[in-house]
Scaffold this motif. Structure first.
Motif, PDB file in Angstrom:
ATOM      1  N   PHE A 139       0.742  -1.306   0.083  1.00 30.17           N
ATOM      2  CA  PHE A 139      -0.027  -0.105  -0.014  1.00 30.17           C
ATOM      3  C   PHE A 139       0.817   1.446   0.154  1.00 30.17           C
ATOM      4  O   PHE A 139       0.338   2.173  -0.623  1.00 30.17           O
ATOM      5  CB  PHE A 139      -1.028  -0.020   1.242  1.00 30.17           C
ATOM      6  CG  PHE A 139      -2.057  -1.196   1.063  1.00 30.17           C
ATOM      7  CD1 PHE A 139      -3.251  -1.117   0.020  1.00 30.17           C
ATOM      8  CD2 PHE A 139      -1.968  -2.298   1.659  1.00 30.17           C
ATOM      9  CE1 PHE A 139      -4.077  -2.154  -0.502  1.00 30.17           C
ATOM     10  CE2 PHE A 139      -3.022  -3.246   1.322  1.00 30.17           C
ATOM     11  CZ  PHE A 139      -3.775  -3.148   0.326  1.00 30.17           C
ATOM     12  N   SER A 140       2.106   1.240   0.588  1.00 31.90           N
ATOM     13  CA  SER A 140       2.903   2.433   0.649  1.00 31.90           C
ATOM     14  C   SER A 140       3.305   2.629  -0.563  1.00 31.90           C
ATOM     15  O   SER A 140       3.699   3.537  -1.126  1.00 31.90           O
ATOM     16  CB  SER A 140       4.117   2.341   1.705  1.00 31.90           C
ATOM     17  OG  SER A 140       4.675   1.258   1.196  1.00 31.90           O
ATOM     18  N   ASN A 141       3.271   1.558  -1.572  1.00 29.05           N
ATOM     19  CA  ASN A 141       4.034   1.763  -2.941  1.00 29.05           C
ATOM     20  C   ASN A 141       2.829   1.851  -4.267  1.00 29.05           C
ATOM     21  O   ASN A 141       3.141   1.973  -5.098  1.00 29.05           O
ATOM     22  CB  ASN A 141       4.665   0.412  -3.311  1.00 29.05           C
ATOM     23  CG  ASN A 141       6.056   0.237  -2.751  1.00 29.05           C
ATOM     24  OD1 ASN A 141       6.706   1.357  -2.580  1.00 29.05           O
ATOM     25  ND2 ASN A 141       6.589  -0.890  -2.206  1.00 29.05           N
ATOM     26  N   LEU A 142       1.561   2.211  -3.405  1.00 26.74           N
ATOM     27  CA  LEU A 142       0.554   2.542  -4.519  1.00 26.74           C
ATOM     28  C   LEU A 142       0.450   4.115  -4.514  1.00 26.74           C
ATOM     29  O   LEU A 142      -0.245   4.638  -5.461  1.00 26.74           O
ATOM     30  CB  LEU A 142      -0.848   2.105  -3.916  1.00 26.74           C
ATOM     31  CG  LEU A 142      -0.839   0.519  -4.301  1.00 26.74           C
ATOM     32  CD1 LEU A 142      -2.147   0.227  -3.476  1.00 26.74           C
ATOM     33  CD2 LEU A 142      -1.029   0.386  -5.693  1.00 26.74           C
ATOM     34  N   ARG A 143       1.372   4.819  -3.637  1.00 23.75           N
ATOM     35  CA  ARG A 143       1.121   6.272  -3.994  1.00 23.75           C
ATOM     36  C   ARG A 143       1.727   6.604  -5.111  1.00 23.75           C
ATOM     37  O   ARG A 143       2.762   6.284  -5.533  1.00 23.75           O
ATOM     38  CB  ARG A 143       1.937   6.961  -2.603  1.00 23.75           C
ATOM     39  CG  ARG A 143       0.951   6.951  -1.412  1.00 23.75           C
ATOM     40  CD  ARG A 143       1.823   7.657  -0.155  1.00 23.75           C
ATOM     41  NE  ARG A 143       2.799   6.619   0.140  1.00 23.75           N
ATOM     42  CZ  ARG A 143       3.857   6.938   0.603  1.00 23.75           C
ATOM     43  NH1 ARG A 143       4.266   8.086   0.762  1.00 23.75           N
ATOM     44  NH2 ARG A 143       4.743   6.060   1.047  1.00 23.75           N
ATOM     45  N   PRO A 144       1.139   7.831  -5.689  1.00 25.59           N
ATOM     46  CA  PRO A 144       1.932   8.055  -6.892  1.00 25.59           C
ATOM     47  C   PRO A 144       3.300   8.936  -6.591  1.00 25.59           C
ATOM     48  O   PRO A 144       3.413   9.588  -5.631  1.00 25.59           O
ATOM     49  CB  PRO A 144       0.860   9.087  -7.837  1.00 25.59           C
ATOM     50  CG  PRO A 144       0.075   9.440  -6.596  1.00 25.59           C
ATOM     51  CD  PRO A 144       0.137   8.426  -5.405  1.00 25.59           C
ATOM     52  N   HIS A 174       6.103   7.687  -6.032  1.00 19.38           N
ATOM     53  CA  HIS A 174       7.052   7.189  -4.953  1.00 19.38           C
ATOM     54  C   HIS A 174       8.014   6.659  -5.826  1.00 19.38           C
ATOM     55  O   HIS A 174       9.388   6.429  -5.635  1.00 19.38           O
ATOM     56  CB  HIS A 174       6.220   5.936  -4.465  1.00 19.38           C
ATOM     57  CG  HIS A 174       7.027   5.433  -3.320  1.00 19.38           C
ATOM     58  ND1 HIS A 174       8.239   4.888  -3.571  1.00 19.38           N
ATOM     59  CD2 HIS A 174       6.616   5.420  -2.081  1.00 19.38           C
ATOM     60  CE1 HIS A 174       8.604   4.377  -2.284  1.00 19.38           C
ATOM     61  NE2 HIS A 174       7.744   4.718  -1.272  1.00 19.38           N
ATOM     62  N   THR A 213       2.975   3.727 -10.727  1.00 18.32           N
ATOM     63  CA  THR A 213       3.523   3.580  -9.170  1.00 18.32           C
ATOM     64  C   THR A 213       4.680   2.575  -9.145  1.00 18.32           C
ATOM     65  O   THR A 213       4.896   1.804  -9.931  1.00 18.32           O
ATOM     66  CB  THR A 213       2.383   3.325  -8.258  1.00 18.32           C
ATOM     67  OG1 THR A 213       1.926   1.930  -8.427  1.00 18.32           O
ATOM     68  CG2 THR A 213       0.988   4.127  -8.463  1.00 18.32           C
TER      69      THR A 213
END
Ligand SMILES: Nc1ncnc2c1ncn2[C@@H]1O[C@H](COP(=O)(O)OP(=O)(O)O)[C@@H](O)[C@H]1O
Ligand SMILES: [Mg+2]
Lengths: 250, 379
Positions: free
Chosen positions: A111-116, A118, B224
């Motif tokens: 989920f932390s890697n779903l942020r644009p 990143h 992403t």
């Protein structure tokens, strides 16, 4: 004080064949340990066991006060262990820069890697790493197009990116030219201290250049341990390598 | 130590060629009604757009995450039935009176509305369910498969089997689902005071907007870091684990996202077709989606979308004649084999190779000066 990494009486069985047979191995923090031994001694299996690729049938592994027994591979990696494989393992369809980006795994959660955005955050690190391993002009090419030596370097760069506390290197200089091997030795000496390393290597020149303590494995067990001179003078080691062209050509 | 940055810092804000192509295609479909003054044809275009969306959703799971879902139409069908159920309930007061039941239930002597129909009295619930149920089902299925490290052909078999089972249950439970006939004779969807007539422009624009949103959403996902990691998993699954990524979690997210888009497409399909049918989650449609995706280019969202529109469009044009249709099935099978053998990245791959060739040509002389064996070797 407990050792940083401790393998106690570990046994790995492949259908009854004991690739590791009651192996004991201790490594302390910040050390660069070389692991040598004739082909089939169980060196790769030992690294596989530490990183969770194979499971032991007996014995226990403790790393930094964490018991690794039965942990899934990604949990072991998150505990601070990185692995370079004997057959260079990179993402061949991805570009060199994307390979390095994947290796920047400080935030592994989905989920932390779903942020644009990143992904872009790693850009600076990627350029620095590419420079370190001499792949700056290859960044946009798929890793499949790299030469064998370059692929080795890419995977080493990926391990630097991962920034694991304990790095396991399986024959990192295989297929490299003498000059590339020297560069690799320099890099390992720089990593030493900040990271703990276990390096499986055949090239005795390389081992002497980087290693403090050398562990020799034979038939799934620890045969001897000590400095390069001690090892070369050890009669048991000489015997193990007998008929294999001597230790230098192992 | 630090070298001057090789890339110009603005370049990261420059839209990629892929994004430009996506926006151009979306713009093209927005102007179609202005060029096409025919309600019947407009409805057809809307239908192909929905099928394109379905293929695009498969591209996300198959092309990007490497999960070959042969049951992609299951998600599509679930979305389609969710929409059909709520639109059917809207017809009850007219068809069978205020305390009545959907007409097919009356014919099957059902006395009471079954519990799982109740929440579909709310259109808002139905719309949310049309996306959330396929996503949840996929996540649950994914949990079993990816936690158990099922890969490759087994994933294909399990997904196909799951869809076939659901399909059989729907056909079997005729009194609650309409069985073979599906759910027909629906009311029109009404949203924000707009009625969506299947042959009207409002429906066409609804489909176009949803398609564009889904396409851009999926594109954003692929950009992403999670989107990058699923591609790394496709490439070399076990390697990803040794960097600390929980591969199963990434696969579940990609699989569920793909199902959510397919569910949305299914809802739109009900609106465009004015019914829901077990064929919407049938083997034939599900395998066709795989072919569309392969032809268009499974590793390209836009390629898969256009591949579906192209192939389904040609098929639709030929479907007037039964003999042609049979030949077409053969042609499609042959096309699939040829593409798999010679164009593994589909038409999108072909286009991007050509594009790269055109762009590269003027720079050749400069490259030769200081790049021999460095920039050209190995390709
Ligand atoms: N997956 C496996 N299945 C069966 N035997 C294996 C497997 N992996 C390794 N072995 C055997 O275990 C022994 C140790 O192998 P390995 O650890 O690769 O040795 P080294 O790396 O020291 O050359 C060898 O005899 C090898 O054949
Ligand atoms: Mg080995």
């Amino acid at each position: 004080m407990n050792p940083y990494l401790q393998l106690s009486n570990v046994t790995v069985s492949f259908n009854g064949f004991l690739a590791l047979n009651d192996l004991n191995l201790d490594v302390s923090k910040g050390e660069l340990r070389c692991l040598i031994g004739p082909n089939g001694a169980g060196k790769t299996t030992a690294l596989d066991l530490i990183c969770g690729k194979v499971k032991q049938s007996a014995g226990s592994i403790v790393f930094n006060d964490t018991v690794l027994d039965g942990l899934e591979e990604h949990r072991i990696a998150r505990a601070g262990i990185g692995r370079k494989f004997q057959v260079p393992s990179v993402f061949r369809e991805l570009t060199v820069s994307d390979n390095l980006r994947v290796a920047c795994a400080q935030h592994p959660g989905v989920f932390s890697n779903l942020r644009p955005g990143h992904r872009q955050a790693d850009d600076e690190a990627v350029e620095r790493l590419a420079e370190l391993v001499g792949l700056t002009d290859q960044l946009k090419r798929p890793a499949a197009f790299l030469s064998h030596g370059q692929t080795q370097w890419l995977e080493i760069g990926m391990l630097v990116a991962q920034n694991a506390a304990l790095i396991l290197m399986d024959e990192p200089t295989a297929g490299m030219t003498a000059q590339e091997t020297r560069k690799t030795a320099d890099l390992f000496l720089r990593l030493k201290g900040r990271h703990t390393l276990i390096v499986v290597e055949h090239d005795m020149g390389f081992v002497k250049a980087i290693g403090d303590v050398i562990s020799v494995m034979h038939l799934g067990q620890l045969l001897a341990q000590g400095s390069a001179c001690e090892i070369e003078a050890n009669p048991a080691v000489r015997k193990a390598y007998l008929g294999r062209g001597g230790i230098t050509n192992a | 130590m630090m070298q001057p940055k090789s890339a110009d810092p603005m370049s990261r804000y420059r839209p990629s060629a892929e994004l430009i192509a996506i926006l151009a295609v979306c713009a093209l479909f927005v102007v179609v009604p202005a060029l096409l003054n025919n309600d019947y044809l407009l409805n057809k275009v809307a239908r192909y757009l929905v099928l394109g969306m379905l293929a695009m959703s498969l591209s996300l799971s198959w092309g990007y995450a490497g999960i070959l879902n042969l049951g992609q139409a299951m998600s599509f069908g679930l979305g389609s039935y969710a929409m059909a159920m709520t639109l059917k309930l809207k017809t009850v007061p007219v068809h069978t009176g205020p305390q009545g039941l959907p007409d097919f239930m009356v014919w099957n002597n059902v006395a009471q509305l079954p519990w799982f129909w109740w929440p579909f009295e709310s259109q808002t619930f139905a719309i949310l369910a049309g996306i959330a149920i396929p996503a949840a089902v996929a996540a649950a299925l994914g949990w079993f498969m990816f936690r158990g490290r099922v890969t490759g052909v087994y994933v294909a078999i399990i997904t196909l089997a799951a869809m076939v089972v659901l399909n059989l249950v729907i056909i079997d439970q005729q009194q609650y689902t309409g069985g073979f006939n599906g759910i027909t004779d629906l009311a029109q969807l009404e949203l924000f005071g707009i009625a969506f007539d299947a042959y009207g422009r409002s429906t066409y624009y609804l489909v176009t907007i949803c398609m564009a949103a889904a396409l851009l959403g999926a594109y954003a996902f692929t950009r992403t870091k999670a989107g990058l990691i699923i591609q790394a998993i496709r490439d070399h699954e076990s390697r990803v684990r040794y960097f600390g990524y929980d591969v199963g979690a990434y696969q579940i997210v990609a699989f569920a996202l793909s199902a959510a888009i397919a569910g949305l497409a299914g809802m739109l399909y009900t609106i465009v077709m004015e019914f829901a049918s077990p064929t919407f989650l049938g083997v034939q449609l599900s395998l066709s989606v795989v072919v569309w995706c392969a032809v268009g280019g499974r590793q390209s969202l836009l390629g898969a979308l256009l591949g579906a529109i192209l192939v389904a469009g040609v098929q639709g044009a030929l479907s007037e004649s039964a003999t042609f249709l049979e030949t077409w099935t053969l042609v499609m099978g042959g096309l699939f084999v040829l593409i798999v053998l010679f164009l593994p990245k589909g038409l999108a791959g072909l286009v991007s190779s050509l594009w790269a060739l055109i762009r590269q040509r003027p720079f050749r002389p400069f490259r030769g000066v200081h790049g021999i064996g460095q920039t050209e070797g190995g390709a």
